[in-house]
Design a protein around this motif. Structure first.
Motif, PDB file in Angstrom:
ATOM      1  N   GLY A 123      -0.677 -12.405  15.130  1.00  0.00           N
ATOM      2  CA  GLY A 123      -0.511 -13.819  15.443  1.00  0.00           C
ATOM      3  C   GLY A 123      -1.326 -14.734  14.553  1.00  0.00           C
ATOM      4  N   ILE A 124      -1.939 -14.168  13.513  1.00  0.00           N
ATOM      5  CA  ILE A 124      -2.791 -14.935  12.600  1.00  0.00           C
ATOM      6  C   ILE A 124      -2.035 -15.286  11.321  1.00  0.00           C
ATOM      7  CG2 ILE A 124      -4.908 -14.874  11.223  1.00  0.00           C
ATOM      8  CD1 ILE A 124      -5.460 -15.018  14.212  1.00  0.00           C
TER       9      ILE A 124
ATOM     10  N   PRO B 161      -5.897  -9.307   3.786  1.00  0.00           N
ATOM     11  CA  PRO B 161      -6.504 -10.420   4.517  1.00  0.00           C
ATOM     12  C   PRO B 161      -7.973 -10.122   4.804  1.00  0.00           C
ATOM     13  CG  PRO B 161      -5.342  -9.011   6.044  1.00  0.00           C
ATOM     14  CD  PRO B 161      -5.112  -8.429   4.659  1.00  0.00           C
ATOM     15  N   PRO B 162      -8.708 -11.097   5.336  1.00  0.00           N
ATOM     16  CA  PRO B 162     -10.072 -10.810   5.779  1.00  0.00           C
ATOM     17  C   PRO B 162     -10.028  -9.761   6.896  1.00  0.00           C
ATOM     18  CG  PRO B 162      -9.571 -13.163   5.933  1.00  0.00           C
ATOM     19  CD  PRO B 162      -8.316 -12.482   5.557  1.00  0.00           C
ATOM     20  N   ALA B 163     -11.102  -9.035   7.088  1.00  0.00           N
ATOM     21  CA  ALA B 163     -11.149  -7.988   8.116  1.00  0.00           C
ATOM     22  C   ALA B 163     -10.964  -8.565   9.522  1.00  0.00           C
ATOM     23  CB  ALA B 163     -12.469  -7.230   8.028  1.00  0.00           C
TER      24      ALA B 163
ATOM     25  N   ALA C 236      -8.837  -8.492  14.588  1.00  0.00           N
ATOM     26  CA  ALA C 236      -8.967  -7.592  13.431  1.00  0.00           C
ATOM     27  C   ALA C 236      -7.651  -7.559  12.665  1.00  0.00           C
ATOM     28  CB  ALA C 236      -9.334  -6.186  13.908  1.00  0.00           C
ATOM     29  N   LEU C 237      -7.758  -7.673  11.359  1.00  0.00           N
ATOM     30  CA  LEU C 237      -6.574  -7.637  10.491  1.00  0.00           C
ATOM     31  C   LEU C 237      -6.716  -6.491   9.498  1.00  0.00           C
ATOM     32  CD1 LEU C 237      -6.259 -11.445   9.645  1.00  0.00           C
ATOM     33  CD2 LEU C 237      -5.099 -10.177  11.455  1.00  0.00           C
ATOM     34  N   SER C 238      -5.598  -5.936   9.078  1.00  0.00           N
ATOM     35  CA  SER C 238      -5.617  -4.882   8.066  1.00  0.00           C
ATOM     36  C   SER C 238      -4.567  -5.206   7.010  1.00  0.00           C
ATOM     37  CB  SER C 238      -5.334  -3.519   8.704  1.00  0.00           C
ATOM     38  OG  SER C 238      -4.086  -3.538   9.349  1.00  0.00           O
ATOM     39  N   PRO C 239      -4.690  -4.625   5.815  1.00  0.00           N
ATOM     40  CA  PRO C 239      -3.723  -4.895   4.755  1.00  0.00           C
ATOM     41  C   PRO C 239      -2.312  -4.479   5.166  1.00  0.00           C
ATOM     42  CG  PRO C 239      -5.668  -3.835   3.856  1.00  0.00           C
ATOM     43  CD  PRO C 239      -5.789  -3.768   5.357  1.00  0.00           C
TER      44      PRO C 239
END
Length: 159
Positions: free
Chosen positions: A11-12, A103-105, A111-114
């Motif tokens: 959702g980011i 993206p930033p972690a 928490a985001l991941s590539p």
């Protein structure tokens, strides 16, 4: 706004599908593939991210890459197009292009991941087309000469 063929990262971020194009070159080993996609910031914070692009042939061999394309200060609600030109498309006809969004972690506690997006690139193999055209023209010329009942060349045996 929903991006075409998009992937949602918590959702980011919303990352659209990878689009491609190609540009032939007079150099048979040259030529470029253009790749691009859109990214939308759905958070309430500005986000900095990077993108790595690369291209492979049908054998899985990497032909070129462009690493670390910066996408600085993507504002809340902003949609941006990110792209790169990948050289070395040559005469391969079918290639696979990839884009990995880094993206930033973490953003706003999420928490985001590539994520990697892939697409197929079609490149006109102009050298192959040219050689096939010359071969076809030669076949037509030979068949026209034979139909016209061309006079055979005299054959001399011994002197």
């Amino acid at each position: 706004m929903t991006l075409v063929d998009s992937v949602d990262l918590g959702g980011i971020l919303s990352i659209g599908g990878l689009s491609t194009g190609s540009a032939p070159s007079l150099n048979p080993f040259g030529g470029e593939a253009q790749v691009w996609f859109t990214v939308r910031n759905m958070s309430k914070s500005s986000i900095d991210l990077t993108v790595d692009f690369w291209m492979e042939n049908v054998l899985g061999l990497r032909l070129s890459n462009v690493d670390g394309v910066a996408v600085p200060a993507l504002k809340p609600g902003e949609t941006r197009t990110v792209g790169a030109d990948l050289p070395g498309a040559g005469q391969w006809t079918v290639l696979t292009a990839h884009a990995r969004v880094n993206p930033p972690a973490q953003v706003e506690g999420t928490a985001l991941s590539p994520v990697t997006r892939d697409a197929t690139v079609f490149v006109l193999p102009w050298l192959v087309v040219l050689l096939l055209g010359v071969g076809a023209a030669a076949v037509v010329v030979v068949s026209l000469i034979r139909r016209a009942g061309g006079t055979p060349l005299p054959v001399t045996v011994g002197a």
